[in-house]
Motif scaffolding. Structure first.
Motif, PDB file in Angstrom:
ATOM      1  N   GLU A  17      -0.527   7.895   6.259  1.00 26.77           N
ATOM      2  CA  GLU A  17      -0.191   8.792   5.146  1.00 26.77           C
ATOM      3  C   GLU A  17      -0.164  10.242   5.612  1.00 26.77           C
ATOM      4  O   GLU A  17       0.745  11.005   5.296  1.00 26.77           O
ATOM      5  CB  GLU A  17      -1.228   8.653   4.029  1.00 26.77           C
ATOM      6  N   VAL A  50       2.651   0.540  11.775  1.00 28.43           N
ATOM      7  CA  VAL A  50       2.858   0.576  10.330  1.00 28.43           C
ATOM      8  C   VAL A  50       4.277   1.050  10.057  1.00 28.43           C
ATOM      9  O   VAL A  50       4.719   2.045  10.619  1.00 28.43           O
ATOM     10  CB  VAL A  50       1.856   1.531   9.650  1.00 28.43           C
ATOM     11  N   GLY A  90       7.035   2.153   7.014  1.00 27.16           N
ATOM     12  CA  GLY A  90       7.161   2.548   5.618  1.00 27.16           C
ATOM     13  C   GLY A  90       8.554   3.061   5.335  1.00 27.16           C
ATOM     14  O   GLY A  90       9.287   3.441   6.254  1.00 27.16           O
ATOM     15  N   ALA A 148       4.333   1.390   2.352  1.00 30.09           N
ATOM     16  CA  ALA A 148       4.030   0.501   3.475  1.00 30.09           C
ATOM     17  C   ALA A 148       4.620  -0.872   3.215  1.00 30.09           C
ATOM     18  O   ALA A 148       4.394  -1.458   2.164  1.00 30.09           O
ATOM     19  CB  ALA A 148       2.524   0.394   3.667  1.00 30.09           C
ATOM     20  N   THR A 200      -4.048   3.128   7.244  1.00 32.86           N
ATOM     21  CA  THR A 200      -3.177   3.609   6.168  1.00 32.86           C
ATOM     22  C   THR A 200      -3.365   5.103   5.929  1.00 32.86           C
ATOM     23  O   THR A 200      -2.400   5.852   5.774  1.00 32.86           O
ATOM     24  CB  THR A 200      -3.480   2.855   4.860  1.00 32.86           C
ATOM     25  N   ILE A 234       0.856  -1.180   0.000  1.00 36.89           N
ATOM     26  CA  ILE A 234       0.000   0.000   0.000  1.00 36.89           C
ATOM     27  C   ILE A 234       0.893   1.231   0.000  1.00 36.89           C
ATOM     28  O   ILE A 234       1.773   1.345   0.828  1.00 36.89           O
ATOM     29  CB  ILE A 234      -0.923   0.011   1.225  1.00 36.89           C
ATOM     30  N   PHE A 276       2.094   5.083   0.448  1.00 35.25           N
ATOM     31  CA  PHE A 276       1.854   6.367   1.092  1.00 35.25           C
ATOM     32  C   PHE A 276       1.930   7.455   0.029  1.00 35.25           C
ATOM     33  O   PHE A 276       2.673   7.339  -0.945  1.00 35.25           O
ATOM     34  CB  PHE A 276       2.908   6.670   2.159  1.00 35.25           C
ATOM     35  N   ILE A 289      -7.542  -1.742   8.073  1.00 37.18           N
ATOM     36  CA  ILE A 289      -6.212  -1.497   7.533  1.00 37.18           C
ATOM     37  C   ILE A 289      -6.201  -0.225   6.690  1.00 37.18           C
ATOM     38  O   ILE A 289      -5.274   0.585   6.769  1.00 37.18           O
ATOM     39  CB  ILE A 289      -5.744  -2.704   6.689  1.00 37.18           C
ATOM     40  N   ASP A 290      -7.223  -0.032   5.866  1.00 42.02           N
ATOM     41  CA  ASP A 290      -7.286   1.169   5.030  1.00 42.02           C
ATOM     42  C   ASP A 290      -7.367   2.439   5.874  1.00 42.02           C
ATOM     43  O   ASP A 290      -6.751   3.456   5.549  1.00 42.02           O
ATOM     44  CB  ASP A 290      -8.489   1.102   4.084  1.00 42.02           C
ATOM     45  N   LYS A 334      -5.921   1.782  -3.921  1.00 41.94           N
ATOM     46  CA  LYS A 334      -5.656   0.743  -2.931  1.00 41.94           C
ATOM     47  C   LYS A 334      -6.658  -0.393  -3.059  1.00 41.94           C
ATOM     48  O   LYS A 334      -6.308  -1.561  -2.980  1.00 41.94           O
ATOM     49  CB  LYS A 334      -5.705   1.336  -1.527  1.00 41.94           C
ATOM     50  N   TRP A 375       3.058  -4.529   8.613  1.00 48.53           N
ATOM     51  CA  TRP A 375       1.940  -4.224   9.497  1.00 48.53           C
ATOM     52  C   TRP A 375       2.019  -5.133  10.707  1.00 48.53           C
ATOM     53  O   TRP A 375       2.379  -6.298  10.581  1.00 48.53           O
ATOM     54  CB  TRP A 375       0.614  -4.486   8.799  1.00 48.53           C
TER      55      TRP A 375
END
Length: 203
Positions: free
Chosen positions: A152, A176, A178, A160, A148, A10, A12, A144-145, A52, A163
């Motif tokens: 971000e 998270v 990244g 990402a 995210t 996913i 950022f 999760i979204d 996504k 997790w």
């Protein structure tokens, strides 16, 4: 300690808005400029969210948890991971009862149960010891979204890569991780309220 890492591809979003015209600087009224910036941010956010969903076609973590609970109803979940295998993305969910540890692997697209393993806990972890210590509070956790989007906004960069749904004392949180070039960001988010608990940036 069991691995508690969720992998997902996913991205950022780093958003930059530049306005230029030759060597001249174009000035706009503050209210107009603010409105334009807001509109661009909203549009990019919608595009990011759509991307996504289309790029990572997986069931929601709540659906994966439900599948596990239907298979092992009298246990508590201690770990949830989303990672890539040769067959594609899979959820790996681990849980325990007073005597036994369970490990269920679910195809994240088809919901098919790929593996279902169990083994006796070590003697010191039995009688509900590990169950009480590692049980995750999964009621009303953010998706999760949602995590995210929060990440971000907080980091503003990176891809990402990992997790982890974990707990600290009584707080269940998403961690998270990244990366952006040689930099790595780690952010902990309260899995219930969405509040950022901790943010670290390593060069």
């Amino acid at each position: 300690m069991m691995k508690k890492t969720l992998l997902a591809g996913i991205t950022f979003v780093l958003l930059g808005v530049m306005v230029g015209c030759g060597n001249k600087t174009v000035q706009q009224p503050a209210s107009e400029s603010k409105n334009k910036t807001t509109n661009v941010s909203t549009t990019d956010s919608q595009v990011s969210e759509k991307t996504k969903v289309e790029k990572v076609k997986t069931i929601d973590v709540s659906d994966a948890i439900k599948i596990y609970q239907e298979k092992h109803p009298k246990t508590d979940i201690t770990s949830v991971e989303l990672e890539s295998e040769r067959s594609g993305l899979v959820y790996k969910i681990e849980g325990v009862d007073d005597e036994t540890e369970y490990d269920l692997t679910i195809n994240a697209s088809s919901k098919e149960i790929l593996r279902d393993k169990s083994e006796k806990l070590d003697k010191e972890d039995r009688a509900g010891v590990k169950r009480k210590q590692d049980k995750l509070d999964l009621k009303d956790i953010i998706s999760i979204d949602e995590a995210t989007i929060i990440a971000e906004k907080e980091t503003g960069f990176g891809t990402a890569q990992e997790w982890s749904l974990d707990k600290d004392l009584s707080t269940t949180y998403w961690e998270v991780k990244g990366v952006e070039g040689r930099k790595e960001a780690q952010i902990k988010i309260d899995a219930k309220s969405g509040k950022v608990l901790e943010f670290e940036l390593d060069d």
